[in-house]
Design an enzyme around this catalytic site. Structure first.
Site, mmCIF file in Angstrom:
data_model
loop_
_atom_site.group_PDB
_atom_site.id
_atom_site.type_symbol
_atom_site.label_atom_id
_atom_site.label_comp_id
_atom_site.label_asym_id
_atom_site.label_seq_id
_atom_site.Cartn_x
_atom_site.Cartn_y
_atom_site.Cartn_z
ATOM 1 N N ARG A 183 34.300 2.871 12.412
ATOM 2 C CA ARG A 183 33.048 3.461 11.899
ATOM 3 C C ARG A 183 33.021 4.980 12.092
ATOM 4 O O ARG A 183 33.659 5.520 12.980
ATOM 5 C CB ARG A 183 31.845 2.864 12.627
ATOM 6 C CG ARG A 183 31.627 1.401 12.328
ATOM 7 C CD ARG A 183 30.430 0.866 13.104
ATOM 8 N NE ARG A 183 29.237 1.629 12.812
ATOM 9 C CZ ARG A 183 28.298 1.925 13.714
ATOM 10 N NH1 ARG A 183 28.424 1.543 14.968
ATOM 11 N NH2 ARG A 183 27.238 2.626 13.354
ATOM 12 N N GLU A 204 27.782 3.263 -6.391
ATOM 13 C CA GLU A 204 26.413 3.168 -6.931
ATOM 14 C C GLU A 204 25.705 4.528 -6.931
ATOM 15 O O GLU A 204 24.646 4.665 -7.533
ATOM 16 C CB GLU A 204 25.609 2.119 -6.149
ATOM 17 C CG GLU A 204 25.070 2.542 -4.791
ATOM 18 C CD GLU A 204 26.122 2.618 -3.687
ATOM 19 O OE1 GLU A 204 27.319 2.469 -3.969
ATOM 20 O OE2 GLU A 204 25.721 2.857 -2.525
ATOM 21 N N HIS A 262 30.671 5.055 -2.094
ATOM 22 C CA HIS A 262 29.455 4.548 -2.761
ATOM 23 C C HIS A 262 29.522 4.696 -4.278
ATOM 24 O O HIS A 262 28.944 5.649 -4.825
ATOM 25 C CB HIS A 262 28.240 5.333 -2.263
ATOM 26 C CG HIS A 262 27.879 5.078 -0.847
ATOM 27 N ND1 HIS A 262 26.936 4.146 -0.477
ATOM 28 C CD2 HIS A 262 28.333 5.637 0.293
ATOM 29 C CE1 HIS A 262 26.827 4.133 0.834
ATOM 30 N NE2 HIS A 262 27.660 5.034 1.331
ATOM 31 N N CYS A 286 30.574 0.608 2.153
ATOM 32 C CA CYS A 286 30.358 1.400 3.363
ATOM 33 C C CYS A 286 29.817 0.537 4.515
ATOM 34 O O CYS A 286 30.566 -0.256 5.057
ATOM 35 C CB CYS A 286 29.466 2.591 3.044
ATOM 36 S SG CYS A 286 29.704 3.932 4.212
HETATM 37 N N1 GLN Z 1 27.748 5.257 9.269
HETATM 38 C C1 GLN Z 1 27.169 4.043 8.785
HETATM 39 C C2 GLN Z 1 27.472 2.862 9.709
HETATM 40 O O1 GLN Z 1 28.239 2.960 10.583
HETATM 41 C C3 GLN Z 1 27.646 3.710 7.381
HETATM 42 C C4 GLN Z 1 27.158 4.762 6.419
HETATM 43 C C5 GLN Z 1 26.983 4.287 5.022
HETATM 44 O O2 GLN Z 1 26.821 3.112 4.711
HETATM 45 N N2 GLN Z 1 26.977 5.255 4.126
HETATM 46 O O3 GLN Z 1 26.930 1.824 9.515
#
Ligand code: GLN
Length: 215
Positions: free
Chosen positions: A107, A174, A172, A81
């Site tokens: 993003r 994890e 994710h 992410c």
């Molecule tokens: N929205 C976050 C970003 O732009 C990422 C979110 C996440 O790691 N779950 O950095």
């Protein structure tokens, strides 16, 4: 424990969950923050969190240069992410950060935190069983360049991809009870993680983090 360690970048975001998953697989996993912590790592996980915050901290403490040096010496990388955002070569409408894998990422592509969701999908290269996926204010991978393989395509985006040196997932692993992506990354780092049959049978998959581990 077997082989060289895998580090988890310990600046902000979901650190201990990654460490816990790797340790369940018998991997020597540790939080890394200072220059000496990065010595001899087989791989490094850049966790999820907030990429703008992580990017600032990387620059302020000059950890970006340490990661790039380690990468050039063969340290494998996995960004989840926000970590994938940091590794991307191109960010839609923004300047890229580390730029270590040829992908374009946008993003916050699903909306706000409230638009986070969980589902599952088949990812044949990672596991013969469906893999649970947790998306938290996730980005989308819009495009992968030459030498980068899309591991999971969903609707109008790519959710996981890899080059020979770098793995990226916009979800994710994890935060689920599934160890398949961690096992895959450990193997990519040249390590020998436990098979499913070798795992501690007392592991409660509904409560898989041990938050006290990080000092
Ligand atoms: N929205 C976050 C970003 O732009 C990422 C979110 C996440 O790691 N779950 O950095």
């Amino acid at each position: 424990m077997n082989g060289k360690p895998i580090g988890v970048l310990n600046l902000q975001g979901g650190v201990c969950e990654h460490i816990d998953h790797l340790q369940r697989l018998g991997i020597d996993a540790r939080p890394v923050k200072q220059e000496k912590d990065f010595d001899g790592l087989a791989g490094l996980i850049l966790p999820g969190g907030e990429s703008t915050c992580l990017a600032r901290l990387l620059r302020i403490f000059a950890i970006d240069e340490i990661i790039i040096r380690g990468f050039r010496k063969g340290m494998k990388l996995w960004g989840t992410c926000a970590g994938a955002i940091l590794l991307a070569g191109k960010l839609t409408g923004e300047a890229p950060h580390l730029g270590l894998i040829d992908i374009e990422v946008q993003r916050n592509c699903f909306g706000s935190q409230l638009d986070s969701f969980a589902c599952e999908s088949s990812v044949p290269k990672i596991s013969p069983d469906p893999v649970p996926l947790t998306f938290i204010r996730a980005p989308k991978i819009l495009r992968v360049g030459e030498g980068v393989e899309a591991l999971l395509r969903m609707d109008d985006f790519i959710a996981a991809a890899e080059s020979p040196e770098v793995l990226v997932t916009v979800f994710h692993p994890e935060l689920t009870g599934c160890l398949a992506f961690h096992r895959y990354f450990a193997r990519k780092c040249g390590l020998h993680p436990h098979e499913e049959g070798d795992l501690d049978p007392t592991w409660d998959k509904t409560s898989w983090t041990k938050l006290s581990r990080i000092k």
